[in-house]
Scaffold this motif. Structure first.
Motif, PDB file in Angstrom:
ATOM      1  N   UNK A 236       0.744  -1.283  -0.412  1.00  0.00           N
ATOM      2  CA  UNK A 236       0.363  -0.660   0.107  1.00  0.00           C
ATOM      3  C   UNK A 236       0.886   1.140  -0.216  1.00  0.00           C
ATOM      4  N   UNK A 237       1.893   1.167   1.074  1.00  0.00           N
ATOM      5  CA  UNK A 237       2.496   2.584   0.552  1.00  0.00           C
ATOM      6  C   UNK A 237       3.881   2.843  -0.991  1.00  0.00           C
ATOM      7  N   UNK A 238       3.940   1.889  -1.652  1.00  0.00           N
ATOM      8  CA  UNK A 238       4.635   1.912  -2.954  1.00  0.00           C
ATOM      9  C   UNK A 238       3.706   2.035  -3.921  1.00  0.00           C
ATOM     10  N   UNK A 239       2.573   2.082  -3.225  1.00  0.00           N
ATOM     11  CA  UNK A 239       1.095   3.118  -4.569  1.00  0.00           C
ATOM     12  C   UNK A 239       0.734   3.767  -3.728  1.00  0.00           C
ATOM     13  N   UNK A 240       0.101   4.261  -3.057  1.00  0.00           N
ATOM     14  CA  UNK A 240       0.388   5.898  -2.070  1.00  0.00           C
ATOM     15  C   UNK A 240       1.420   6.830  -3.445  1.00  0.00           C
ATOM     16  N   UNK A 241       3.085   6.027  -2.875  1.00  0.00           N
ATOM     17  CA  UNK A 241       3.946   6.358  -4.355  1.00  0.00           C
ATOM     18  C   UNK A 241       3.843   6.577  -5.159  1.00  0.00           C
ATOM     19  N   UNK A 242       3.619   6.105  -6.032  1.00  0.00           N
ATOM     20  CA  UNK A 242       3.097   5.077  -6.773  1.00  0.00           C
ATOM     21  C   UNK A 242       2.108   6.876  -7.376  1.00  0.00           C
ATOM     22  N   UNK A 243       0.986   6.914  -7.158  1.00  0.00           N
ATOM     23  CA  UNK A 243      -0.074   7.842  -7.145  1.00  0.00           C
ATOM     24  C   UNK A 243      -0.119   9.244  -6.885  1.00  0.00           C
ATOM     25  N   UNK A 244       0.883   9.428  -5.975  1.00  0.00           N
ATOM     26  CA  UNK A 244       1.841  11.233  -5.567  1.00  0.00           C
ATOM     27  C   UNK A 244       2.781  11.143  -7.334  1.00  0.00           C
ATOM     28  N   UNK A 245       3.425  10.609  -7.443  1.00  0.00           N
ATOM     29  CA  UNK A 245       4.665  10.337  -8.859  1.00  0.00           C
ATOM     30  C   UNK A 245       3.648  10.836  -9.798  1.00  0.00           C
ATOM     31  N   UNK A 246       2.249   9.847  -9.889  1.00  0.00           N
ATOM     32  CA  UNK A 246       1.696   9.699 -11.270  1.00  0.00           C
ATOM     33  C   UNK A 246       0.959  11.945 -11.668  1.00  0.00           C
ATOM     34  N   UNK A 247       0.955  12.544  -9.837  1.00  0.00           N
ATOM     35  CA  UNK A 247       0.548  13.353 -10.021  1.00  0.00           C
ATOM     36  C   UNK A 247       1.125  14.423 -10.898  1.00  0.00           C
ATOM     37  N   UNK A 248       2.152  14.211 -10.642  1.00  0.00           N
ATOM     38  CA  UNK A 248       3.005  14.985 -11.695  1.00  0.00           C
ATOM     39  C   UNK A 248       3.777  14.686 -13.318  1.00  0.00           C
ATOM     40  N   UNK A 249       2.999  13.366 -13.801  1.00  0.00           N
ATOM     41  CA  UNK A 249       3.264  13.016 -15.238  1.00  0.00           C
ATOM     42  C   UNK A 249       4.471  11.942 -14.753  1.00  0.00           C
ATOM     43  N   UNK A 250       4.626  11.611 -13.343  1.00  0.00           N
ATOM     44  CA  UNK A 250       5.847  11.113 -13.613  1.00  0.00           C
ATOM     45  C   UNK A 250       5.688   8.999 -13.809  1.00  0.00           C
ATOM     46  N   UNK A 251       6.209   8.673 -13.791  1.00  0.00           N
ATOM     47  CA  UNK A 251       5.768   6.717 -13.602  1.00  0.00           C
ATOM     48  C   UNK A 251       6.692   6.121 -12.997  1.00  0.00           C
ATOM     49  N   UNK A 252       6.647   6.054 -11.409  1.00  0.00           N
ATOM     50  CA  UNK A 252       7.220   4.980 -10.676  1.00  0.00           C
ATOM     51  C   UNK A 252       7.632   3.121 -11.033  1.00  0.00           C
ATOM     52  N   UNK A 253       8.576   3.062 -12.052  1.00  0.00           N
ATOM     53  CA  UNK A 253       8.901   1.656 -12.548  1.00  0.00           C
ATOM     54  C   UNK A 253       9.827   0.430 -11.264  1.00  0.00           C
ATOM     55  N   UNK A 254      10.110   1.176 -10.121  1.00  0.00           N
ATOM     56  CA  UNK A 254      10.984  -0.109  -9.327  1.00  0.00           C
ATOM     57  C   UNK A 254      11.368   0.997  -8.389  1.00  0.00           C
ATOM     58  N   UNK A 255      12.114   0.341  -8.047  1.00  0.00           N
ATOM     59  CA  UNK A 255      12.463   0.946  -6.572  1.00  0.00           C
ATOM     60  C   UNK A 255      14.167  -0.359  -6.371  1.00  0.00           C
ATOM     61  N   UNK A 256      15.780   0.450  -5.498  1.00  0.00           N
ATOM     62  CA  UNK A 256      16.504   0.371  -5.677  1.00  0.00           C
ATOM     63  C   UNK A 256      17.198   0.209  -4.260  1.00  0.00           C
ATOM     64  N   UNK A 257      18.637  -0.325  -3.719  1.00  0.00           N
ATOM     65  CA  UNK A 257      18.837  -0.532  -2.539  1.00  0.00           C
ATOM     66  C   UNK A 257      17.805  -0.380  -1.344  1.00  0.00           C
ATOM     67  N   UNK A 258      16.903  -1.846  -2.009  1.00  0.00           N
ATOM     68  CA  UNK A 258      15.699  -2.465  -0.578  1.00  0.00           C
ATOM     69  C   UNK A 258      16.292  -3.067  -0.253  1.00  0.00           C
ATOM     70  N   UNK A 259      15.939  -3.589   0.735  1.00  0.00           N
ATOM     71  CA  UNK A 259      15.960  -4.665   1.979  1.00  0.00           C
ATOM     72  C   UNK A 259      14.533  -5.813   1.195  1.00  0.00           C
ATOM     73  N   UNK A 260      14.920  -7.441   1.552  1.00  0.00           N
ATOM     74  CA  UNK A 260      14.530  -7.748   0.991  1.00  0.00           C
ATOM     75  C   UNK A 260      12.500  -8.120   1.354  1.00  0.00           C
ATOM     76  N   UNK A 261      12.763  -7.252   2.693  1.00  0.00           N
ATOM     77  CA  UNK A 261      10.979  -7.556   2.862  1.00  0.00           C
ATOM     78  C   UNK A 261      10.336  -5.924   1.825  1.00  0.00           C
ATOM     79  N   UNK A 262      11.048  -5.520   1.880  1.00  0.00           N
ATOM     80  CA  UNK A 262      10.789  -4.121   0.355  1.00  0.00           C
ATOM     81  C   UNK A 262      10.870  -4.713  -0.587  1.00  0.00           C
ATOM     82  N   UNK A 263      11.951  -5.377  -0.878  1.00  0.00           N
ATOM     83  CA  UNK A 263      11.498  -5.879  -2.680  1.00  0.00           C
ATOM     84  C   UNK A 263      10.272  -6.774  -2.308  1.00  0.00           C
ATOM     85  N   UNK A 264       9.968  -6.941  -1.450  1.00  0.00           N
ATOM     86  CA  UNK A 264       8.500  -7.993  -1.521  1.00  0.00           C
ATOM     87  C   UNK A 264       7.776  -7.248  -1.198  1.00  0.00           C
TER      88      UNK A 264
END
Length: 233
Positions: free
Chosen positions: A60-88
């Protein structure tokens, strides 16, 4: 058959630190950047850097981040430097996991200049890549571990990427990303600067931020005190 369907490619993405999404000033600054260069940011892919980031352990947190960036025409496609739980959690939200070493033209990616590699490392670079034909729109040229020299014009929509310096003995009208692997000492040289974007070690300027007289004389671009500077040769 699979070999024809799956091929390697190099893409340019922007990186946003996860903590910035909680910074009240971030949205204002992002809005100003987009207002200056709306075409550059339109549907631009973004990778969320989770290094030292708190939370971001649920989809849900990543979905909210994607929606926030979409408001500014940006497309969230992935993550980096993530912990295993964050990758999941990111995967559950439909996001990919990226290695942190890909070329990224994000001026906000780091808070301190990336140190230049030692002389021994620079000396071990591959031979300079030389391109003598015009670089057409839609073409991308990458000089991996080397400098890049182009003796002809670079068209709008073309992209030059080099781990070292970039030299263009003609008009530079596309994108040029030098020091792509993090070499803050790399530079860009061109006879006429009419670029859509120039970047060194992740810091960038877009066309609207370039000096009006940059196209009238040869210039060089360097990273000084974490800022791109443009001077006449």
């Amino acid at each position: 058959m699979a070999g024809n369907l799956v091929q390697g490619a190099l893409f340019t993405v922007m990186v946003v630190r996860a903590g910035m999404l909680r910074d009240a000033e971030f949205e204002d600054e992002l809005a100003r950047q987009i207002e200056r260069s709306p075409r550059f940011f339109q549907n631009a892919p973004v990778v969320l850097d989770l290094k030292s980031a708190e939370a971001f352990a649920t989809a849900e947190e990543f979905v909210r981040a994607r929606e926030l960036l979409r408001q500014y025409t940006l497309a969230l496609v992935g993550v980096q430097n993530a912990l295993p739980a964050q990758i999941e959690a990111a995967s559950a939200a439909g996001l990919a996991s990226f290695a942190p070493s890909a070329p990224q033209p994000s001026r906000r990616q780091a808070s301190a200049p990336t140190p230049a590699p030692p002389a021994a490392e620079r000396a071990s670079r591959a031979p300079t890549r030389l391109v003598t034909e015009p670089v057409r729109s839609g073409t991308q040229i990458y000089a991996r571990g080397a400098d890049l020299i182009v003796t002809a014009a670079v068209s709008p929509g073309a992209e030059l990427v080099a781990d070292g310096n970039i030299h263009v003995y003609g008009a530079l009208r596309g994108r040029a990303l030098a020091g792509a692997s993090g070499d803050a000492g790399a530079r860009i040289f061109c006879s006429r600067l009419e670029a859509e974007l120039v970047s060194i070690a992740g810091r960038y300027l877009v066309s609207e931020q370039l000096p009006a007289d940059a196209s009238t004389a040869p210039v060089q671009i360097a990273l000084v005190d974490d800022q791109l500077t443009i001077t006449r040769n």
